[in-house]
Scaffold this motif. Structure first.
Motif, short mmCIF file in Angstrom:
data_model
loop_
_atom_site.label_atom_id
_atom_site.label_comp_id
_atom_site.label_asym_id
_atom_site.label_seq_id
_atom_site.Cartn_x
_atom_site.Cartn_y
_atom_site.Cartn_z
N MET A 11 35.91 26.49 41.82
CA MET A 11 37.06 26.45 40.95
C MET A 11 38.22 27.15 41.65
O MET A 11 38.08 28.23 42.19
N SER A 12 39.35 26.53 41.65
CA SER A 12 40.52 27.12 42.30
C SER A 12 41.19 28.11 41.37
O SER A 12 41.15 27.95 40.14
N ILE A 13 41.80 29.15 41.95
CA ILE A 13 42.43 30.15 41.10
C ILE A 13 43.71 29.65 40.47
O ILE A 13 44.15 30.17 39.48
N LYS A 14 44.29 28.62 41.02
CA LYS A 14 45.51 28.05 40.46
C LYS A 14 45.64 26.64 41.00
O LYS A 14 45.44 26.40 42.17
N PRO A 15 46.01 25.70 40.14
CA PRO A 15 46.27 24.37 40.68
C PRO A 15 47.32 24.46 41.78
O PRO A 15 48.32 25.14 41.64
N GLU A 46 42.26 29.92 48.93
CA GLU A 46 41.41 30.69 48.02
C GLU A 46 40.31 31.42 48.77
O GLU A 46 40.04 32.59 48.53
N GLN A 47 39.69 30.75 49.73
CA GLN A 47 38.61 31.36 50.51
C GLN A 47 39.12 32.59 51.26
O GLN A 47 38.48 33.64 51.25
N LEU A 48 40.26 32.47 51.92
CA LEU A 48 40.82 33.61 52.66
C LEU A 48 41.25 34.75 51.73
O LEU A 48 41.03 35.92 52.04
N LEU A 49 41.86 34.42 50.61
CA LEU A 49 42.24 35.46 49.65
C LEU A 49 41.01 36.22 49.17
O LEU A 49 41.02 37.45 49.06
N LYS A 50 39.93 35.50 48.91
CA LYS A 50 38.70 36.15 48.47
C LYS A 50 38.09 37.00 49.58
O LYS A 50 37.55 38.08 49.32
N ASP A 73 36.28 39.95 45.23
CA ASP A 73 36.28 38.50 45.41
C ASP A 73 35.55 37.75 44.29
O ASP A 73 35.48 36.53 44.30
N ASP A 74 35.09 38.47 43.30
CA ASP A 74 34.37 37.88 42.17
C ASP A 74 35.27 36.89 41.42
O ASP A 74 36.48 37.11 41.28
N GLU A 75 34.69 35.81 40.95
CA GLU A 75 35.45 34.76 40.26
C GLU A 75 36.19 35.29 39.03
O GLU A 75 37.35 34.95 38.80
N GLU A 76 35.55 36.15 38.23
CA GLU A 76 36.21 36.70 37.04
C GLU A 76 37.41 37.56 37.42
O GLU A 76 38.44 37.53 36.75
#
Length: 155
Positions: free
Chosen positions: A1-5, A12-16, A35-38
């Motif tokens: 799931m992407s953090i924002k469209p 997203e991978q690098l930010l995490k 880096d947790d999804e929540e």
């Protein structure tokens, strides 16, 4: 799931990866990493205005490294060296991306109920009940008290 469209999978991978470098998970305390999804969903929902600035700064930061797509394929050693250098220069010489991202991800992380529970705090803000603070060595604040003022008085 992407953090924002509109955020790519590589972004997203690098930010995490960066978030996990700032606050890694703790199996000892059963705590998630930053880096947790929540945590990332909270980051997005609480900082929608800042995300465009964050993403622009992110692209600018990685431009000299070949861009986001190149950086997303770095081996772990290269990423670890790069992020270590970035964290060591924080905050005085860090790129604007880190000045934006670190406070946002830390704020999102420490709003997580699992983090509050691990530290025996009730979830939510400390007000109006407050928290009992142990008597500590207030001498640790002397360096802060000795700093010049960071604000101006306005008449």
């Amino acid at each position: 799931m992407s953090i924002k469209p509109g955020f790519s999978k590589d972004e997203e991978q690098l930010l995490k990866q960066i978030a996990a470098s700032v606050i890694p998970p703790s199996t000892e305390r059963s705590l998630p990493g930053a880096d947790d999804e929540e945590v990332f969903q909270r980051l997005y929902s609480n900082t929608t205005d800042a995300l465009n600035s964050l993403l622009n700064a992110f692209h600018e930061l990685l431009e000299s490294e070949g861009g986001i797509s190149a950086a997303s394929h770095w081996k772990a050693e290269k990423f670890n060296d790069w992020i270590s250098n970035q964290i060591e220069s924080w905050p005085a010489q860090s790129h604007v991306f880190f000045k934006l991202f670190f406070p946002l991800i830390i704020r999102a992380y420490y709003k997580d109920e699992r983090v509050h529970k691990a530290y025996n705090r009730r979830p939510g803000p400390p007000f109006p009940e407050g928290y009992e603070l142990s008597d500590e060595d207030w001498g640790l604040l002397e360096e802060v008290r000795g700093r010049p003022s960071l604000y101006k008085y306005c008449d």
